[in-house]
Design a protein around this motif. Structure first.
Motif, short mmCIF file in Angstrom:
data_model
loop_
_atom_site.label_atom_id
_atom_site.label_comp_id
_atom_site.label_asym_id
_atom_site.label_seq_id
_atom_site.Cartn_x
_atom_site.Cartn_y
_atom_site.Cartn_z
N HIS A 254 0.82 -1.21 0.00
CA HIS A 254 0.00 0.00 0.00
C HIS A 254 0.85 1.26 0.00
O HIS A 254 0.39 2.34 0.38
CB HIS A 254 -0.98 -0.05 1.17
CG HIS A 254 -1.91 -1.22 1.07
ND1 HIS A 254 -2.91 -1.28 0.12
CD2 HIS A 254 -1.92 -2.40 1.71
CE1 HIS A 254 -3.53 -2.44 0.21
NE2 HIS A 254 -2.95 -3.14 1.17
N THR A 256 2.28 4.06 -2.33
CA THR A 256 1.80 4.65 -3.59
C THR A 256 2.91 4.68 -4.63
O THR A 256 3.99 5.19 -4.37
CB THR A 256 1.28 6.07 -3.36
OG1 THR A 256 0.22 6.03 -2.40
CG2 THR A 256 0.77 6.69 -4.65
N SER A 259 0.31 8.39 -8.02
CA SER A 259 -0.61 9.15 -7.15
C SER A 259 -2.06 9.12 -7.63
O SER A 259 -2.98 9.12 -6.82
CB SER A 259 -0.13 10.59 -7.01
OG SER A 259 -0.08 11.23 -8.28
N GLU A 260 -2.29 9.10 -8.91
CA GLU A 260 -3.66 9.08 -9.44
C GLU A 260 -3.94 7.75 -10.14
O GLU A 260 -4.68 7.69 -11.12
CB GLU A 260 -3.86 10.24 -10.42
CG GLU A 260 -3.69 11.62 -9.79
CD GLU A 260 -4.66 11.85 -8.65
OE1 GLU A 260 -5.82 11.38 -8.75
OE2 GLU A 260 -4.26 12.48 -7.65
N ALA A 262 -4.94 3.45 -10.15
CA ALA A 262 -6.19 2.71 -9.98
C ALA A 262 -6.59 2.64 -8.50
O ALA A 262 -5.75 2.71 -7.61
CB ALA A 262 -6.02 1.29 -10.53
N ALA A 263 -7.89 2.52 -8.27
CA ALA A 263 -8.41 2.40 -6.90
C ALA A 263 -7.97 1.07 -6.30
O ALA A 263 -7.96 0.03 -6.96
CB ALA A 263 -9.92 2.50 -6.91
N CYS A 264 -7.61 1.10 -5.01
CA CYS A 264 -7.17 -0.10 -4.30
C CYS A 264 -8.23 -0.48 -3.28
O CYS A 264 -9.00 0.36 -2.81
CB CYS A 264 -5.83 0.17 -3.61
SG CYS A 264 -5.18 -1.23 -2.66
N SER A 268 -7.32 3.64 -0.93
CA SER A 268 -6.45 4.63 -1.55
C SER A 268 -6.38 4.39 -3.06
O SER A 268 -7.15 3.60 -3.61
CB SER A 268 -5.05 4.55 -0.92
OG SER A 268 -4.22 5.59 -1.42
N ARG A 269 -5.46 5.07 -3.72
CA ARG A 269 -5.29 4.92 -5.16
C ARG A 269 -3.80 4.75 -5.48
O ARG A 269 -2.93 5.28 -4.79
CB ARG A 269 -5.81 6.14 -5.93
CG ARG A 269 -7.26 6.50 -5.66
CD ARG A 269 -7.75 7.58 -6.61
NE ARG A 269 -7.85 7.06 -7.98
CZ ARG A 269 -8.92 6.42 -8.45
NH1 ARG A 269 -9.98 6.23 -7.68
NH2 ARG A 269 -8.96 5.99 -9.70
N GLY A 270 -3.55 4.02 -6.55
CA GLY A 270 -2.19 3.88 -7.05
C GLY A 270 -1.27 3.06 -6.18
O GLY A 270 -0.05 3.18 -6.26
N CYS A 271 -1.82 2.20 -5.31
CA CYS A 271 -0.99 1.35 -4.44
C CYS A 271 -0.24 0.32 -5.28
O CYS A 271 -0.69 -0.10 -6.36
CB CYS A 271 -1.85 0.63 -3.42
SG CYS A 271 -2.62 1.70 -2.20
N THR A 274 -2.06 -2.66 -6.80
CA THR A 274 -2.88 -2.52 -7.99
C THR A 274 -2.08 -2.74 -9.27
O THR A 274 -2.65 -2.80 -10.36
CB THR A 274 -3.55 -1.14 -8.03
OG1 THR A 274 -2.54 -0.12 -8.16
CG2 THR A 274 -4.36 -0.89 -6.77
#
Length: 418
Positions: A254, A256, A259-260, A262-264, A268-271, A274
C-alpha cells in the motif's frame, strides 16, 4: 532556564541480582555457546569458553539434558592426547513450534524442532481466499491438530503455534486482509481448539524470520518482499526482525507508486498492489478471467484457477501480453522497493511468495528501477534474488517463532517442565 537532559540510557537495576537470576543467566550463557557451536562441544570446552567452573557446567548441562534442550552426541577431539570427550548439541527431541499459513491457493501446516529442522509439512491445495473465516480457520485447526499428533511419536512437544496472515494484526485480531476479504477477524479465538496457545502475525514478517535462519551463510540485514494476492514486506536489520511501534510495519503493498492510479481495496489509489499483485498481473493478461468485483484488490479473487500457474505458463510461452504485464509489475515493485532501500540502507532484497516463482521475469525491471533510484546503488549495488525457502517461508517462519523464543530464553521452557 533550560530543562535537564532526560536520561534515556539503561537504568540501574531496582535491586541486587538474586542467586536464582544469576543461575538463569549462567544457564543462558552456556546454552548460547552450545547453540552457536558448529559441532558438538564438550563440558570442558564450555568451561574454558565461559569461565564457569566445571561443577557449574556439569549442573547446567544436566539441567539442559533433563529439559530435552540438548543431547549428548558423539565425541569431541581437541587435538591433544587423552580420552575423547562427549559432545553436547541441540536436541531434536524436545520443544517444537507449529506454523500455520493461509495462501492464495491453499493452507499449510509445519512443525520445526529446536535445531530449526522441518519435521512435518502439509499443504492442502485449495483456493481458500475469499472463503468464510470460520471455515478456513476451522480447517487450519484440524490440520494443526494432525501435525501436533504426527510429531508426538517423534518425541516432540509443540509449545505454541503461530498463524501467518496477509495483513496487519492487533493481538489475535486480523484488522484487515484485503486478499482474503477479511476485516476485524478474531483469528486467535477461532484457533482456540488447537490445544496449544496460538499467536497471529503478518506473513511477511514470519517469512523474513524463516529466511533469517535459512542457508549456511545467513544474512544480517535484508528486505523480504512477499508477493501474492497481497504484497507485504519483512524487515531484518542486524539479525533482528523489525516490527514497528505497533507491529504493523512492512505494508509495502500500500505504498503509492502512482498518485492518481487505480483504486485499491484499501481505499487509496495507485498502491503497489494494484500493479504488482498476482491479481493485478493476471487481470492485465489479454483474455484472462478476472473477477474485479471480489474484495481482493485490483484483479480480485480468482475462483478455480491458480494465478501463479496461469502467469508462469503464459510467460514461459513468451506470450507478449504476459511479458508486458510482468515488466510493468516489476517496474512498479522496483519503485516501491527503491524508497524502502533508501530509507533502510539494506543491501539485499529477497523476492518471496509468488514473486519467487515469477523472479525470472521480475528481477530485471526491479533492478533497473533500483539502480536508477537508490542513491547509493552506483557504488554499493543492491542484490535482488529469490528466497531460499520459496512459498514455504511464511509457514516455516511461523513455526520458528516458538523456537526463536526458546533459543533466546531457554529458562522459560525449563520452568514449564519443573
Amino acid at each position: 532556564m533550560t530543562a535537564a537532559f532526560r536520561q534515556n540510557g539503561p537504568r540501574p537495576p531496582d535491586s541486587a541480582v538474586r542467586q536464582e537470576d544469576l543461575r538463569d543467566l549462567n544457564l543462558e550463557v552456556v546454552f548460547q555457546r552450545i547453540l552457536g557451536a558448529d559441532s558438538p562441544i564438550s563440558r570442558t570446552e564450555l568451561a574454558t569458553a565461559t569461565g564457569l567452573t566445571r561443577p557449574t557446567i556439569t549442573r547446567i548441562a544436566e539441567e539442559l539434558l533433563a529439559g530435552r534442550l540438548i543431547t549428548e552426541k558423539g565425541v569431541t577431539h581437541n587435538g591433544r592426547a587423552g580420552r575423547p570427550r562427549v559432545g553436547l548439541t541441540l536436541s531434536d527431541r524436545g520443544p517444537a513450534g507449529l506454523g500455520l499459513d493461509i495462501r492464495a491457493d491453499g493452507l499449510a501446516a509445519c512443525v520445526v524442532d529446536l535445531t530449526g529442522t522441518v519435521r512435518h509439512l502439509t499443504f492442502a491445495p485449495m483456493p481458500y481466499t475469499g472463503r468464510d473465516a470460520a471455515a478456513v480457520l476451522g480447517e487450519l485447526t484440524r490440520m494443526g491438530r494432525e501435525a501436533i499428533e504426527a510429531v508426538m511419536v517423534k518425541e516432540l512437544t509443540v509449545v505454541t503455534a503461530t498463524l501467518a496472515v496477509p495483513g496487519p494484526v492487533d493481538g489475535g485480531v486480523v484488522r484487515v486482509a484485503p486478499a482474503l476479504g477479511w476485516r476485524d477477524v478474531d483469528a486467535g479465538t477461532f484457533l482456540a481448539d488447537l490445544g496449544v496457545p496460538c499467536a497471529v502475525d503478518n506473513e511477511a514478517n514470519l517469512a523474513a524470520l524463516g529466511e533469517l535462519y535459512a542457508g549456511d551463510d545467513p544474512l544480517g540485514s535484508f528486505l523480504y518482499v512477499s508477493g501474492g494476492l497481497g504484497i507485504g514486506a519483512g524487515i531484518v536489520l542486524d539479525g533482528t526482525l523489525m516490527r514497528g511501534a505497533r507491529g504493523w510495519s512492512g505494508e509495502l503493498g500500500h505504498v503509492t507508486v502512482e498518485s492518481e492510479g487505480a483504486a485499491c481495496a484499501c481505499g487509496s489509489r495507485g498502491c503497489l498492489e494494484t500493479y504488482a499483485s498476482t491479481g493485478a498481473i493476471l487481470g492485465a493478461l489479454p483474455g484472462a478471467t478476472n473477477r474485479t468485483d471480489a474484495p481482493g484488490g485490483a484483479g480480485g479473487i480468482f475462483e478455480g484457477i491458480n494465478p501463479d500457474s496461469v502467469i508462469t505458463t503464459r510467460a514461459e510461452a513468451a506470450d507478449p501480453g504476459a511479458l508486458a504485464a510482468l515488466d510493468r509489475a516489476g517496474s512498479a515493485l522496483g519503485i516501491a522497493l527503491s524508497g524502502a532501500v533508501n530509507v533502510l540502507d539494506v543491501g539485499t532484497v529477497l523476492l518471496g511468495g509468488s514473486f519467487a516463482l515469477l523472479s525470472s521475469w521480475l528481477i530485471d525491471p526491479v533492478r533497473a528501477e533500483i539502480d536508477r533510484r537508490v542513491v547509493t546503488a552506483s557504488w554499493s549495488p543492491v542484490t535482488v534474488r529469490p528466497t531460499l525457502l520459496g512459498p514455504d517461508a511464511a509457514v516455516i517462519g511461523a513455526a520458528l517463532t516458538s523456537i526463536d523464543q526458546i533459543r533466546r530464553r531457554p529458562t522459560t521452557w525449563l520452568a514449564r517442565q519443573s
